[in-house]
Design an enzyme around this catalytic site. Sequence first.
Site, PDB file in Angstrom:
ATOM      1  N   HIS A   1      16.974  -1.375  11.860  1.00 60.89           N
ATOM      2  CA  HIS A   1      16.885  -2.170   9.388  1.00 60.89           C
ATOM      3  C   HIS A   1      17.056  -3.773   9.862  1.00 60.89           C
ATOM      4  O   HIS A   1      16.583  -4.544   8.854  1.00 60.89           O
ATOM      5  CB  HIS A   1      19.004  -1.788   9.485  1.00 60.89           C
TER       6      HIS A   1
ATOM      7  N   ASP B   1      14.925 -11.681   7.194  1.00 63.28           N
ATOM      8  CA  ASP B   1      15.883 -10.174   7.125  1.00 63.28           C
ATOM      9  C   ASP B   1      14.835  -9.862   7.173  1.00 63.28           C
ATOM     10  O   ASP B   1      13.867  -9.380   6.949  1.00 63.28           O
ATOM     11  CB  ASP B   1      15.715 -10.412   5.402  1.00 63.28           C
TER      12      ASP B   1
HETATM   13  C1  GDG Z   1      20.553  -4.785   6.147  1.00 61.64           C
HETATM   14  C2  GDG Z   1      19.473  -5.492   6.927  1.00 61.64           C
HETATM   15  C3  GDG Z   1      18.301  -4.445   5.341  1.00 61.64           C
HETATM   16  C4  GDG Z   1      25.252  -6.498  -1.731  1.00 61.64           C
HETATM   17  N1  GDG Z   1      26.380  -7.260  -2.288  1.00 61.64           N
HETATM   18  C5  GDG Z   1      27.108  -6.930  -3.201  1.00 61.64           C
HETATM   19  C6  GDG Z   1      26.473  -5.464  -2.218  1.00 61.64           C
HETATM   20  N2  GDG Z   1      25.239  -5.812  -1.679  1.00 61.64           N
HETATM   21  C7  GDG Z   1      23.898  -4.824  -1.645  1.00 61.64           C
HETATM   22  C8  GDG Z   1      22.780  -4.987  -2.199  1.00 61.64           C
HETATM   23  C9  GDG Z   1      22.123  -4.043  -1.823  1.00 61.64           C
HETATM   24  C10 GDG Z   1      22.884  -4.251  -0.023  1.00 61.64           C
HETATM   25  O1  GDG Z   1      24.105  -4.030  -0.282  1.00 61.64           O
HETATM   26  C11 GDG Z   1      22.356  -5.426   0.694  1.00 61.64           C
HETATM   27  O2  GDG Z   1      21.199  -4.830   1.567  1.00 61.64           O
HETATM   28  P1  GDG Z   1      19.936  -5.826   1.828  1.00 61.64           P
HETATM   29  O3  GDG Z   1      18.846  -5.409   2.319  1.00 61.64           O
HETATM   30  O4  GDG Z   1      20.133  -7.126   1.223  1.00 61.64           O
HETATM   31  O5  GDG Z   1      20.832  -6.508   2.836  1.00 61.64           O
HETATM   32  P2  GDG Z   1      21.782  -6.838   4.185  1.00 61.64           P
HETATM   33  O6  GDG Z   1      23.466  -5.776   3.835  1.00 61.64           O
HETATM   34  O7  GDG Z   1      21.898  -7.571   5.224  1.00 61.64           O
HETATM   35  O8  GDG Z   1      21.096  -4.895   5.150  1.00 61.64           O
HETATM   36  C12 GDG Z   1      18.461  -5.857   5.473  1.00 61.64           C
HETATM   37  C13 GDG Z   1      19.425  -3.103   4.854  1.00 61.64           C
HETATM   38  O9  GDG Z   1      20.002  -3.195   6.375  1.00 61.64           O
HETATM   39  C14 GDG Z   1      18.730  -1.663   5.310  1.00 61.64           C
HETATM   40  O10 GDG Z   1      17.448  -1.445   6.109  1.00 61.64           O
HETATM   41  O11 GDG Z   1      16.638  -4.429   4.220  1.00 61.64           O
HETATM   42  O12 GDG Z   1      17.167  -6.482   5.915  1.00 61.64           O
HETATM   43  O13 GDG Z   1      19.825  -6.523   6.752  1.00 61.64           O
HETATM   44  O14 GDG Z   1      22.335  -3.062  -1.451  1.00 61.64           O
HETATM   45  O15 GDG Z   1      22.661  -5.146  -3.716  1.00 61.64           O
HETATM   46  N3  GDG Z   1      26.647  -4.434  -3.572  1.00 61.64           N
HETATM   47  C15 GDG Z   1      27.838  -4.336  -4.604  1.00 61.64           C
HETATM   48  N4  GDG Z   1      28.961  -5.741  -4.511  1.00 61.64           N
HETATM   49  C16 GDG Z   1      28.089  -6.815  -4.034  1.00 61.64           C
HETATM   50  O16 GDG Z   1      28.862  -8.139  -4.283  1.00 61.64           O
HETATM   51  N5  GDG Z   1      27.937  -3.175  -4.907  1.00 61.64           N
END
Ligand code: GDG
Length: 486
Positions: free
Chosen positions: A152, A352
């Site tokens: 990921h 990312d």
């Molecule tokens: C890893 C990789 C890759 C965030 N803050 C809150 C919240 N979130 C949710 C977001 C989104 C998820 O968490 C974050 O996903 P991301 O993709 O932006 O980043 P990572 O957590 O670092 O994920 C990344 C991912 O895996 C999938 O393969 O894209 O690059 O690092 O869904 O909405 N959700 C809630 N409250 C928050 O305050 N409910």
Amino acid sequence: MSNRVADISKAAQAGGMAVALADTLRSREGLWLGWNGRISDRRSEQNTTPDISHINNTTIATLPLSAREHEGYYTGYSNNVLWPVFHARLDIAQFESGYFERYLAVNRRFAQALHPLLKPDDTIWVHDYHLIPLAMELRKLGVKNPIGFFLHIPVPPAQILLAIPEHRELARGLAAYDLVGLQTKVDVGNLIDYLQDGAFGQILKDGRIRAFDREMAIASFPVGIDVEGFVGQRARQTRDRNPGIARIIGVDRLDYTKGLPQKFRAFSRFLAQNADYRGKVVLSQIAPPTRESVSAYADIRNELETLSGRINGRFGELEWVPIHYIHRSAPRRTLVDIYRSSRVGLVTPLRDGMNLVAKEYIAAQNPHDPGVLILSRFAGAAEQLKDALIVNPYDIDEMAGAIKTALEMPLEERQEHYDSLIDGIKRQDTFMWCRSFLQALERVGRRGTLDVPRQPLDAARKALQEIELARVHPRVRPNRIAPDPL
Ligand code: GDG
């Protein structure tokens, strides 16, 4: 297999990957094995019998970790070595002896726990950097089933991977998979480059890679979101509480890879350069805590608290606070409204794997009056979302310029950007990601072949050039002024 097992009955609250996997597991019989999130005593290091429960068609199998395993495998090797190095932060990686052995030992224990539960026709899908050696441990136990791995997080250039003392062992671990899935073409290029230089791998005629006497396919499968599911959980229609104030939104786990200090500085630079916007725009940054046991996370927290305090002190007024910095998690069902009522989505990680927030922001927009996405060129999502305003997150002036461009973009232009972005996000959604990975794994497992680009390094180079081309947005030209005290 993944480090943590999500509660699939609550998957809608748990984010993209859990939703996608839960859906896949609903449509086919499956088993999900991983850590249950609990820390137990030393005896658990011998435990290879998971706790089993069932939800519909799915068997959930979980194991606890001992405190020593948690420190070495999870906090140590996974989050103090692999996470920073794969995000190109060699400066904060902690290469301590003992971590790798415990990382390997937990992978071995998970493999031993899975082995007796396997059926001959099972397909095994392993997720993320915590479990790179898992297939190798399963192969040692005689497992012949197709095994795929999805990473990921991003893959850095070869020179950075070579700094990991155990890089050859990790490469040997990867070679035990039939299929290695990565987020982007650039990641595929970096991994193949590394395997050639650091592990003497060879690109075969059919595009697969031969290393350590095994052949594996490496391809990109960009993670998507469940557009309908995400937008459908919208909690309520919020009224715009401050119709005269435009909101810029950021939602990122509080992680040093997410570029939060640079984002705050860019907003400050924007306010310094555009006095007429003071009192008319706010940056709301939701940054829930994660991995608090890792010291680099305490440092970034302190830095952000100081910065937001300084910026609010410098520009704020009694009835206007420029930065709303919230160090708590927002309930998932409120995110759609938060995104939708924000004029600008500011998603500027330094690095990312993909970044699902960028896709969620677009999915939540009102098609008749959409907001504008500003996206870092170093997020994997930039390979797909080229119609966002693509910026270099290290260039504070460029980001400040992009904020102005986004706030002033005419409706017609916003709609054009939105139409093209939402189209791609709907096409390459989470279900397509799951389906295409599993189909590829089954094909490669059965026939040993896969349609991967014959020239993966050329494809990676082309992808990088296209992002650079997208970045040179004609109207995001920095308006350089004297250095800013922040
Ligand atoms: C890893 C990789 C890759 C965030 N803050 C809150 C919240 N979130 C949710 C977001 C989104 C998820 O968490 C974050 O996903 P991301 O993709 O932006 O980043 P990572 O957590 O670092 O994920 C990344 C991912 O895996 C999938 O393969 O894209 O690059 O690092 O869904 O909405 N959700 C809630 N409250 C928050 O305050 N409910």
